[in-house]
Motif scaffolding. Sequence first.
Motif, PDB file in Angstrom:
ATOM      1  N   GLY A   1       0.825  -1.203   0.000  1.00  0.00           N
ATOM      2  CA  GLY A   1       0.000   0.000   0.000  1.00  0.00           C
ATOM      3  C   GLY A   1       0.852   1.244   0.000  1.00  0.00           C
ATOM      4  N   LEU A   2       0.353   2.287  -0.647  1.00  0.00           N
ATOM      5  CA  LEU A   2       1.081   3.558  -0.756  1.00  0.00           C
ATOM      6  C   LEU A   2       0.203   4.679  -0.216  1.00  0.00           C
ATOM      7  CD1 LEU A   2       2.319   2.952  -4.393  1.00  0.00           C
ATOM      8  CD2 LEU A   2       3.712   2.736  -2.335  1.00  0.00           C
ATOM      9  N   LEU A   3       0.742   5.380   0.788  1.00  0.00           N
ATOM     10  CA  LEU A   3       0.052   6.521   1.379  1.00  0.00           C
ATOM     11  C   LEU A   3       0.678   7.782   0.790  1.00  0.00           C
ATOM     12  CD1 LEU A   3      -2.171   6.181   3.517  1.00  0.00           C
ATOM     13  CD2 LEU A   3      -0.520   6.899   5.239  1.00  0.00           C
ATOM     14  N   LEU A   4      -0.102   8.523   0.022  1.00  0.00           N
ATOM     15  CA  LEU A   4       0.391   9.734  -0.647  1.00  0.00           C
ATOM     16  C   LEU A   4      -0.051  10.948   0.170  1.00  0.00           C
ATOM     17  CD1 LEU A   4      -0.525   8.688  -4.291  1.00  0.00           C
ATOM     18  CD2 LEU A   4       1.652   8.432  -3.126  1.00  0.00           C
ATOM     19  N   VAL A   5       0.924  11.635   0.760  1.00  0.00           N
ATOM     20  CA  VAL A   5       0.626  12.702   1.725  1.00  0.00           C
ATOM     21  C   VAL A   5       1.004  14.071   1.165  1.00  0.00           C
ATOM     22  CG1 VAL A   5       1.008  13.546   4.071  1.00  0.00           C
ATOM     23  CG2 VAL A   5       1.059  11.076   3.619  1.00  0.00           C
ATOM     24  N   TYR A   6       0.104  15.027   1.320  1.00  0.00           N
ATOM     25  CA  TYR A   6       0.405  16.422   0.999  1.00  0.00           C
ATOM     26  C   TYR A   6      -0.136  17.278   2.140  1.00  0.00           C
ATOM     27  CZ  TYR A   6      -4.435  17.620  -0.069  1.00  0.00           C
ATOM     28  OH  TYR A   6      -5.775  17.878   0.035  1.00  0.00           O
ATOM     29  N   SER A   7       0.263  18.534   2.176  1.00  0.00           N
ATOM     30  CA  SER A   7      -0.251  19.468   3.169  1.00  0.00           C
ATOM     31  C   SER A   7      -1.342  20.315   2.539  1.00  0.00           C
ATOM     32  CB  SER A   7       0.870  20.370   3.695  1.00  0.00           C
ATOM     33  OG  SER A   7       0.328  21.443   4.444  1.00  0.00           O
ATOM     34  N   VAL A   8      -2.487  20.457   3.230  1.00  0.00           N
ATOM     35  CA  VAL A   8      -3.583  21.257   2.685  1.00  0.00           C
ATOM     36  C   VAL A   8      -3.200  22.733   2.598  1.00  0.00           C
ATOM     37  CG1 VAL A   8      -5.323  19.649   3.549  1.00  0.00           C
ATOM     38  CG2 VAL A   8      -4.669  21.625   4.952  1.00  0.00           C
ATOM     39  N   GLU A   9      -2.075  23.106   3.186  1.00  0.00           N
ATOM     40  CA  GLU A   9      -1.577  24.486   3.103  1.00  0.00           C
ATOM     41  C   GLU A   9      -0.988  24.805   1.740  1.00  0.00           C
ATOM     42  OE1 GLU A   9       0.299  25.778   7.273  1.00  0.00           O
ATOM     43  OE2 GLU A   9       1.204  23.953   6.461  1.00  0.00           O
ATOM     44  N   SER A  10      -0.715  23.788   0.918  1.00  0.00           N
ATOM     45  CA  SER A  10       0.076  24.009  -0.294  1.00  0.00           C
ATOM     46  C   SER A  10      -0.491  23.301  -1.520  1.00  0.00           C
ATOM     47  CB  SER A  10       1.511  23.534  -0.055  1.00  0.00           C
ATOM     48  OG  SER A  10       2.252  23.538  -1.239  1.00  0.00           O
ATOM     49  N   LYS A  11      -0.877  24.069  -2.539  1.00  0.00           N
ATOM     50  CA  LYS A  11      -1.278  23.497  -3.821  1.00  0.00           C
ATOM     51  C   LYS A  11      -0.099  22.806  -4.499  1.00  0.00           C
ATOM     52  CE  LYS A  11      -5.235  26.345  -5.255  1.00  0.00           C
ATOM     53  NZ  LYS A  11      -6.153  25.223  -5.502  1.00  0.00           N
ATOM     54  N   ALA A  12       1.099  23.341  -4.275  1.00  0.00           N
ATOM     55  CA  ALA A  12       2.306  22.753  -4.873  1.00  0.00           C
ATOM     56  C   ALA A  12       2.504  21.323  -4.372  1.00  0.00           C
ATOM     57  CB  ALA A  12       3.526  23.604  -4.550  1.00  0.00           C
ATOM     58  N   ASN A  13       2.183  21.084  -3.094  1.00  0.00           N
ATOM     59  CA  ASN A  13       2.279  19.734  -2.547  1.00  0.00           C
ATOM     60  C   ASN A  13       1.350  18.777  -3.284  1.00  0.00           C
ATOM     61  OD1 ASN A  13       2.739  20.572   0.993  1.00  0.00           O
ATOM     62  ND2 ASN A  13       4.220  20.426  -0.671  1.00  0.00           N
ATOM     63  N   LEU A  14       0.122  19.237  -3.539  1.00  0.00           N
ATOM     64  CA  LEU A  14      -0.846  18.389  -4.240  1.00  0.00           C
ATOM     65  C   LEU A  14      -0.403  18.149  -5.679  1.00  0.00           C
ATOM     66  CD1 LEU A  14      -3.490  16.847  -4.062  1.00  0.00           C
ATOM     67  CD2 LEU A  14      -4.691  18.932  -4.742  1.00  0.00           C
ATOM     68  N   ASP A  15       0.165  19.169  -6.316  1.00  0.00           N
ATOM     69  CA  ASP A  15       0.685  19.002  -7.674  1.00  0.00           C
ATOM     70  C   ASP A  15       1.783  17.946  -7.705  1.00  0.00           C
ATOM     71  OD1 ASP A  15      -1.020  20.857  -8.775  1.00  0.00           O
ATOM     72  OD2 ASP A  15       0.383  22.536  -8.582  1.00  0.00           O
ATOM     73  N   SER A  16       2.569  17.874  -6.646  1.00  0.00           N
ATOM     74  CA  SER A  16       3.636  16.871  -6.578  1.00  0.00           C
ATOM     75  C   SER A  16       3.069  15.458  -6.524  1.00  0.00           C
ATOM     76  CB  SER A  16       4.523  17.112  -5.355  1.00  0.00           C
ATOM     77  OG  SER A  16       5.298  18.279  -5.515  1.00  0.00           O
ATOM     78  N   ILE A  17       1.881  15.334  -5.938  1.00  0.00           N
ATOM     79  CA  ILE A  17       1.251  14.014  -5.869  1.00  0.00           C
ATOM     80  C   ILE A  17       0.994  13.470  -7.268  1.00  0.00           C
ATOM     81  CG2 ILE A  17      -0.780  12.729  -5.103  1.00  0.00           C
ATOM     82  CD1 ILE A  17       1.073  13.523  -2.829  1.00  0.00           C
TER      83      ILE A  17
END
Length: 261
Positions: free
Chosen positions: A83-99
């Motif tokens: 299983g893979l847990l893909l984590v980003y911070s809701v503070e950053s759109k850039a984090n979500l783009d990295s996902i």
Amino acid sequence: MNESKKKQFTISILGDKSVGKTSIVDSLLGHPFNENELSTIGFNIARDKFVYDGQTNIFKIIDNGGQKRYNSISTETIRIADGLLLVYSVESKANLDSIRKWIENIEKIVNREDKILILVGNKNDVNGREVTNEEATIFARERNMKYFETSAKTGFSIKKVFEEMYKDIYHLNKCLESRNSLDSNNNSNDSNDIEFQMKNRNKRRNSRINTFILNKKQDQFDVVIIGNYEKQEKIFLKTFPITNRKSTIRHKYLYKYDLSL
């Protein structure tokens, strides 16, 4: 509980640096939140136990460093993970783009159908956020992932995320074992592969059995049944103990059948 029945699985946690991956694992294990948590160098490994469906499962959790220089390590953990847990911070759109890039990389390395992917939006306790819950939910749905928001600081939804991951991995593993068993049955004449006769006990239902395979495993049988219910093909897996020479299967599509060994 019988120690020999324990199964071991691996979860890899991926995402940019400083999104709270280590803090999420700490929260899961009951460790206090550290506001000044240092960035992970390479990777850390933790272990957790989860009892489900009468089975004790041991999960090795790999917390990967988010820096690009550790990408080769992350690649290897992707290969071995269930299983893979893909984590980003809701503070950053850039984090979500990295996902997006993480998912692209995952799909180059492994068959996605053999892995469980869950998206996690961490730090939902903050006041200022750049990614709304709705945006992230749509992002996850479009990529066939479950989505959870968490707070490693408050512990919000941390256990829920991992329990969901544990259960999904367990069920996927059962499906993969069934698939491998079918492949083995098609390519060998193993004496443990037995054919049976099944008859419909509910004559009023417009349902019938097309074919089925029974695979013997120590003290139980795994039954993979392809049935027909109101002209729609249904496939399901049924596991039951070897207790006598006759058993009954009940299912929402196939209803009640006698299975004679």
